[in-house]
Design a protein around this motif. Structure first.
Motif, PDB file in Angstrom:
ATOM      1  N   VAL A   3     -31.528   6.007  26.678  1.00  0.00           N
ATOM      2  CA  VAL A   3     -32.244   5.110  27.592  1.00  0.00           C
ATOM      3  C   VAL A   3     -31.970   5.503  29.038  1.00  0.00           C
ATOM      4  O   VAL A   3     -30.896   6.028  29.356  1.00  0.00           O
ATOM      5  CB  VAL A   3     -31.833   3.640  27.364  1.00  0.00           C
ATOM      6  N   ASN A   4     -32.948   5.262  29.900  1.00  0.00           N
ATOM      7  CA  ASN A   4     -32.755   5.584  31.322  1.00  0.00           C
ATOM      8  C   ASN A   4     -31.931   4.507  32.005  1.00  0.00           C
ATOM      9  O   ASN A   4     -31.082   4.789  32.834  1.00  0.00           O
ATOM     10  CB  ASN A   4     -34.107   5.662  32.039  1.00  0.00           C
ATOM     11  N   LEU A   5     -32.192   3.271  31.620  1.00  0.00           N
ATOM     12  CA  LEU A   5     -31.547   2.155  32.300  1.00  0.00           C
ATOM     13  C   LEU A   5     -30.787   1.311  31.280  1.00  0.00           C
ATOM     14  O   LEU A   5     -31.380   0.556  30.515  1.00  0.00           O
ATOM     15  CB  LEU A   5     -32.646   1.319  32.970  1.00  0.00           C
ATOM     16  N   VAL A   6     -29.459   1.499  31.254  1.00  0.00           N
ATOM     17  CA  VAL A   6     -28.648   0.797  30.255  1.00  0.00           C
ATOM     18  C   VAL A   6     -28.815  -0.719  30.401  1.00  0.00           C
ATOM     19  O   VAL A   6     -28.916  -1.447  29.420  1.00  0.00           O
ATOM     20  CB  VAL A   6     -27.174   1.209  30.381  1.00  0.00           C
ATOM     21  N   SER A   7     -28.894  -1.192  31.663  1.00  0.00           N
ATOM     22  CA  SER A   7     -28.952  -2.649  31.845  1.00  0.00           C
ATOM     23  C   SER A   7     -30.203  -3.246  31.185  1.00  0.00           C
ATOM     24  O   SER A   7     -30.158  -4.328  30.614  1.00  0.00           O
ATOM     25  CB  SER A   7     -28.905  -3.015  33.327  1.00  0.00           C
ATOM     26  N   ASN A  39     -21.582   3.081  26.366  1.00  0.00           N
ATOM     27  CA  ASN A  39     -20.828   4.339  26.364  1.00  0.00           C
ATOM     28  C   ASN A  39     -21.660   5.559  26.032  1.00  0.00           C
ATOM     29  O   ASN A  39     -21.316   6.673  26.404  1.00  0.00           O
ATOM     30  CB  ASN A  39     -19.669   4.269  25.353  1.00  0.00           C
ATOM     31  N   THR A  40     -22.760   5.357  25.302  1.00  0.00           N
ATOM     32  CA  THR A  40     -23.497   6.539  24.820  1.00  0.00           C
ATOM     33  C   THR A  40     -24.923   6.635  25.350  1.00  0.00           C
ATOM     34  O   THR A  40     -25.584   7.653  25.147  1.00  0.00           O
ATOM     35  CB  THR A  40     -23.600   6.499  23.273  1.00  0.00           C
ATOM     36  N   ASN A  41     -25.410   5.578  25.988  1.00  0.00           N
ATOM     37  CA  ASN A  41     -26.815   5.502  26.450  1.00  0.00           C
ATOM     38  C   ASN A  41     -27.827   5.549  25.312  1.00  0.00           C
ATOM     39  O   ASN A  41     -29.011   5.805  25.530  1.00  0.00           O
ATOM     40  CB  ASN A  41     -27.153   6.645  27.419  1.00  0.00           C
ATOM     41  N   ARG A  42     -27.373   5.343  24.080  1.00  0.00           N
ATOM     42  CA  ARG A  42     -28.315   5.396  22.948  1.00  0.00           C
ATOM     43  C   ARG A  42     -29.173   4.127  22.909  1.00  0.00           C
ATOM     44  O   ARG A  42     -28.787   3.090  23.444  1.00  0.00           O
ATOM     45  CB  ARG A  42     -27.544   5.524  21.630  1.00  0.00           C
TER      46      ARG A  42
END
Ligand code: PEP
Ligand code: MG
Length: 583
Positions: A47-51, A109-112
């Protein structure tokens, strides 16, 4: 390896649900799930934006909590009910921050993507369950797994095409599905499926109505069962009692088989008692009983239950069951087949009620954001006049009696009726139909129509009361939302007051009103409808005997004296208890 055989060492387990269609079925499970876990686990996208990903997860968790609280409300009258206790435990899990943090921390932690992390966690739990020898811990792991599934479902769009896997079901299967859409039900290979289990299904939804029409044992609404199954699970459905057994013992199998023989003997005995189309109430009022149908086999079933008229034929099911548009000839042949079924005197054909949750695959209908409030029924037909004319030609060419009854779905304003009439007249002129009467009726399924009925009555020959949709729009509760059904009760005094005004207007104008929603097939519902002045009931074929018996035992006049008291209650529970105490 079967999950259960591992955790519970082949022990038999029993679950309770709600019966949609009675009977006994025994077989291996064939699953139709929305999620391909392996595909999601293998998804390497980031993902580009974790939030914003965390916000999506948060939304799905809130939705899951709302759903579970809704289920709990449905059981709130009995807080010791096993379903209530399961939901309570599920809510505790969801309110525990650590439970969600397992997912959100991995995403951070992984942006998955959230779906992929949830799928990984479900698989990990499934493996732990397989290694676990202790039933108590096993059940906890299964609950956790089930909840991650729910969150995952709530994150996924509702677009996955499951029809191909449905068509490949092995013979003798018990179909298990988390949910079923009308378009999926219409293609179930009924010669292969012996019984159906659906984890969540609202009782007045189109899905429930179509499933009942399949006339095989069906149980719905049992929490925490889906994750216990895999393809090799042996399941016994006792839909007389609303129970399902995993790994049933021989003793249970034998006793269910015996019960089935007894039930069949009783119902055959009742069926040979003859004509059920007329009922005389205790105070000698004459009531008419008809059936709802959506296929040829429903009509045969109505006939075998002693009914000679179809009060509502849901024609759209033909469209949902086909993957390509039928030719004009095929459609005409279909209606010819219906109209010549022996012993059936009259069929009221409702024109296609498409839109909402009924979207045929070949029509490429636009996906609306609020389909139940959108281009449905007559709105869709008037915006596709060629489709409407095609159906009208098929019906009018196929008719074999001197009268045809056409029912218009989802009428909102008198203009809908006028526009539909002019299209019908065009087709009548085109086909040069002279010596046949065409009777035109409307469905009353939107409150604005119920409350302004006098503006329609001079232009209709009959009306049909669709309490399923009328209730949905009156209470603002989507009829598919199982967890919100406590807000949507046909026994609510305000709803009954509206029905009273509507039915009285129809009676005063001498216009037949047929109650054809599920309320008419319900013991309390039909009693109230009779008290409100209804004298024509169109019910599911399987409900004929029960409704015939109930109507023959009520004193309608006496019940009418209770209406003022009923209207004075402020909630549905009190009305139900009051009616029960007077039946
Ligand atoms: C109704 O709405 O009550 C009805 C009979 O129509 P359907 O269930 O097909 O929408
Ligand atoms: Mg309806």
């Amino acid at each position: 390896m079967n999950l259960l055989s591992n955790i519970f060492a082949n022990s038999q387990m029993t679950f309770c649900g709600t019966t949609l269609f009675p009977g006994i079925a025994h077989g291996k499970v064939s699953q139709l799930k929305k999620v391909d876990l392996q595909k999601l686990c293998n998804d390497t996208g980031t993902v580009n934006l974790v939030s914003s990903e965390l916000a999506r997860i948060d939304l799905a968790v809130s939705k899951s909590k709302d759903q579970i609280s809704g289920f709990m409300n449905n059981y709130s009258h009995d807080k010791n009910d096993s379903s209530y206790l399961i939901f309570e435990a599920e809510l505790r899990f969801l309110n525990d921050r650590a439970f969600i943090e397992i997912i959100t921390t991995t995403v951070k932690n992984t942006n998955r993507i959230g779906e992929s992390v949830l799928a990984d966690e479900i698989v990990r739990l499934k493996n732990n369950v397989l290694k676990c020898n202790d039933a108590f811990t096993g059940k906890g792991l299964i609950t956790a797994q089930d909840l991650y599934y729910r969150i995952l479902y709530n994150m996924l769009p509702d677009t996955e095409d499951r029809i191909p896997s449905l068509l490949k079901i092995p013979a003798g299967s018990i179909l298990f599905a988390d949910r079923l859409a009308p378009v999926e039900i219409a293609v179930i290979p009924i010669d292969k499926v012996v019984g159906i289990l659906i984890e969540e299904c609202a009782l007045h939804s189109h899905a429930a109505i179509m499933i009942k029409a399949l006339e095989i044992p069906v149980i719905v609404n049992f929490p925490g069962f889906g994750s216990l199954l895999d393809e090799s699970t042996d399941v016994l459905i006792d839909a007389y009692q609303g129970e399902l057994y995993l790994n049933p013992s021989d003793i249970i199998i034998n006793s269910c088989q015996k019960a089935e023989i007894q039930h069949k003997a009783i119902s055959e005995q009742i069926n040979i008692e003859g004509d059920k189309s007329i009922v005389q109430s205790l105070d000698n009022q004459i009531l008419h009983l008809k059936c709802n149908a959506s296929s040829k086999s429903d009509i045969h079933s109505a006939r075998s239950h002693g009914i000679t008229e179809i009060g509502l034929f849901r024609s759209e099911i033909l469209y949902l069951a086909n993957t390509v548009m039928l030719s004009d000839k095929q459609e005409t042949d279909y209606y010819e087949g219906l109209f010549k079924i022996e012993g059936i005197k009259e069929i009221t054909v409702r024109l296609l009620d498409l839109g909402g949750d009924k979207l045929p695959v070949f029509l490429q209908m636009e996906k609306e954001s609020d389909p139940q409030l959108g281009c449905r029924g007559i709105r869709f037909l008037l915006s596709h006049p060629e489709l409407m004319k095609k159906q009208l030609r098929a019906i009018l060419i196929a008719h074999n009696t001197l009268s045809i009854r056409l029912l218009l779905p989802f009428i909102t304003i008198p203009r809908d009726l006028a526009d539909a009439r002019s299209i019908i007249n065009e087709v009548i002129t085109e086909l040069k139909i002279i010596d046949t009467s065409v009777f035109i009726g409307i469905m009353i399924e939107i409150p604005i129509v119920a409350l302004s009925i006098k503006h329609f009555l001079s232009n209709v020959d009959f009306v049909c009361l669709g309490t399923n949709d009328l209730l949905q729009y009156f209470c603002a509760v989507n009829r598919d939302q199982t967890h919100l059904q406590q807000y949507s009760r046909f026994t609510h005094p305000a709803f009954l007051k509206m029905l009273h005004g509507l039915i009285t207007s129809c009676v005063n104008h001498n216009i037949d009103i047929t109650a054809c929603g599920e309320m008419a097939s319900d013991p309390i519902g039909c009693t109230l409808l009779a008290a409100l002045g209804t004298n024509i009931f169109s019910v599911h074929p399987d409900s004929v005997n029960q409704i015939h018996q109930i109507l023959s035992k009520i004193n309608i006049k006496q019940f009418q004296t209770l209406l003022t008291a009923i209207f004075d209650f402020d909630n549905a529970d009190d009305v139900e208890n009051f009616v029960k105490s007077h039946i």
